[in-house]
Design a protein around this motif. Sequence first.
Motif, mmCIF file in Angstrom:
data_model
loop_
_atom_site.group_PDB
_atom_site.id
_atom_site.type_symbol
_atom_site.label_atom_id
_atom_site.label_comp_id
_atom_site.label_asym_id
_atom_site.label_seq_id
_atom_site.Cartn_x
_atom_site.Cartn_y
_atom_site.Cartn_z
ATOM 1 N N ALA A 122 -14.937 3.918 17.975
ATOM 2 C CA ALA A 122 -13.751 3.926 18.355
ATOM 3 C C ALA A 122 -13.585 4.082 19.977
ATOM 4 N N LYS A 123 -13.262 3.899 20.372
ATOM 5 C CA LYS A 123 -12.943 3.897 22.274
ATOM 6 C C LYS A 123 -11.683 5.052 22.981
ATOM 7 N N ASN A 124 -11.380 5.533 22.160
ATOM 8 C CA ASN A 124 -10.111 5.948 21.946
ATOM 9 C C ASN A 124 -9.927 7.357 20.853
ATOM 10 N N SER A 125 -8.616 8.263 20.456
ATOM 11 C CA SER A 125 -9.073 9.247 20.016
ATOM 12 C C SER A 125 -8.309 8.361 18.321
ATOM 13 N N LEU A 126 -8.681 8.829 17.361
ATOM 14 C CA LEU A 126 -7.700 8.686 16.486
ATOM 15 C C LEU A 126 -6.680 8.228 16.210
ATOM 16 N N PHE A 127 -5.767 9.085 17.294
ATOM 17 C CA PHE A 127 -4.415 9.092 16.951
ATOM 18 C C PHE A 127 -4.169 7.633 17.650
ATOM 19 N N HIS A 128 -4.694 6.892 18.444
ATOM 20 C CA HIS A 128 -4.894 6.145 20.030
ATOM 21 C C HIS A 128 -5.255 4.937 19.570
ATOM 22 N N GLU A 129 -5.692 5.182 18.525
ATOM 23 C CA GLU A 129 -5.883 3.957 17.310
ATOM 24 C C GLU A 129 -5.405 3.380 16.516
ATOM 25 N N GLU A 130 -4.304 2.049 16.564
ATOM 26 C CA GLU A 130 -3.547 1.268 14.818
ATOM 27 C C GLU A 130 -4.379 2.149 13.606
ATOM 28 N N GLU A 131 -6.459 1.688 13.692
ATOM 29 C CA GLU A 131 -6.960 1.378 12.759
ATOM 30 C C GLU A 131 -6.692 2.953 12.211
ATOM 31 N N GLY A 132 -7.125 3.478 13.549
ATOM 32 C CA GLY A 132 -6.832 5.391 12.837
ATOM 33 C C GLY A 132 -5.562 6.218 12.429
ATOM 34 N N ARG A 133 -4.145 5.326 13.106
ATOM 35 C CA ARG A 133 -3.657 5.877 11.495
ATOM 36 C C ARG A 133 -3.379 5.168 10.949
ATOM 37 N N GLU A 134 -3.622 3.653 10.864
ATOM 38 C CA GLU A 134 -3.465 3.587 9.300
ATOM 39 C C GLU A 134 -4.592 3.909 8.225
ATOM 40 N N LEU A 135 -5.463 4.379 8.643
ATOM 41 C CA LEU A 135 -6.679 5.318 7.982
ATOM 42 C C LEU A 135 -6.322 6.600 7.934
ATOM 43 N N LEU A 136 -5.294 7.074 8.391
ATOM 44 C CA LEU A 136 -4.274 8.389 8.308
ATOM 45 C C LEU A 136 -3.620 8.330 7.108
ATOM 46 N N GLY A 137 -3.374 6.743 7.006
ATOM 47 C CA GLY A 137 -1.658 6.501 6.426
ATOM 48 C C GLY A 137 -2.621 7.117 4.634
ATOM 49 N N ALA A 169 0.369 -1.154 -0.044
ATOM 50 C CA ALA A 169 -0.341 0.051 0.121
ATOM 51 C C ALA A 169 1.145 0.921 0.186
ATOM 52 N N TYR A 170 1.682 0.968 0.523
ATOM 53 C CA TYR A 170 2.876 2.468 0.680
ATOM 54 C C TYR A 170 4.108 1.950 -0.509
ATOM 55 N N LEU A 171 4.644 1.040 -0.821
ATOM 56 C CA LEU A 171 5.057 1.131 -2.069
ATOM 57 C C LEU A 171 4.682 1.684 -2.389
ATOM 58 N N ILE A 172 3.484 1.548 -3.374
ATOM 59 C CA ILE A 172 3.074 2.111 -5.322
ATOM 60 C C ILE A 172 3.065 3.238 -5.336
ATOM 61 N N PRO A 173 2.857 3.967 -4.038
ATOM 62 C CA PRO A 173 2.468 5.235 -3.835
ATOM 63 C C PRO A 173 4.074 6.149 -4.183
ATOM 64 N N VAL A 179 -10.972 1.583 0.809
ATOM 65 C CA VAL A 179 -10.746 0.812 2.918
ATOM 66 C C VAL A 179 -10.845 2.037 3.788
ATOM 67 N N ALA A 180 -10.397 3.257 3.370
ATOM 68 C CA ALA A 180 -10.147 4.397 4.175
ATOM 69 C C ALA A 180 -12.087 4.959 4.664
ATOM 70 N N VAL A 181 -12.890 4.590 3.950
ATOM 71 C CA VAL A 181 -13.842 5.013 3.920
ATOM 72 C C VAL A 181 -15.020 3.949 4.703
ATOM 73 N N LEU A 182 -14.579 2.221 4.535
ATOM 74 C CA LEU A 182 -14.645 1.438 5.641
ATOM 75 C C LEU A 182 -13.971 1.904 6.746
ATOM 76 N N TRP A 183 -13.460 2.084 7.009
ATOM 77 C CA TRP A 183 -12.108 1.775 8.042
ATOM 78 C C TRP A 183 -12.492 3.271 9.129
ATOM 79 N N GLY A 184 -12.985 4.438 8.131
ATOM 80 C CA GLY A 184 -13.098 5.230 8.407
ATOM 81 C C GLY A 184 -15.358 5.711 9.404
ATOM 82 N N TRP A 185 -15.702 4.480 9.221
ATOM 83 C CA TRP A 185 -16.671 4.198 9.076
ATOM 84 C C TRP A 185 -17.461 3.928 11.064
#
Length: 164
Positions: free
Chosen positions: A91-106, A42-46, A79-85
């Motif tokens: 989410a139990k914590n803020s976006l930055f505290h959730e691993e999925e949140g950091r992945e979503l930001l990526g 996912a990161y090597l392509i961009p 994937v971003a839309v699904l994870w965002g939803w």
Amino acid sequence: MEPYEPLPALLWRLCALCMSAFFSLAAGVQINDPDAGMWIIAYLIPAGLAFLVSVNPSITENFMWKSLSEMHLLMCSAVAVLWGWSLYHNAKNSLFHEEEGRELLGLVLIVFWILLCRQSGKHLGAFRVSVAVCVTALPFLAWLYYYINKDLRASWPSHCKGTI
């Protein structure tokens, strides 16, 4: 095609090169992740697409570049839309505290960068270059913030602790 102005073209290429480096580093730190293969790709392509833009900005008009970027853009967006939803509802914590949140930001960063690169071979204006400079600075500043803020990293899973 009109020739680029020297400074905007140089800044654009430099931003693309920095984003290529960032996406490469992001792929590299995924090595400890349980689903590393997916994230490395996912990161090597961009990273590759951004590198090509840094070498030749008009590559964005190439059929292969367009096809690969569109396909990756669609996959990352879905994937971003699904994870965002999912994060919005679970989410139990803020976006930055959730691993999925950091992945979503990526994923959002990947989508935004690919969108920014589209048609940059034809239209490279001051607005696009200004946005590119800001977007390029953002992930490096975020990484620095995570590095400095030990409390933020305390809740990370063990496979994320040694990545910075």
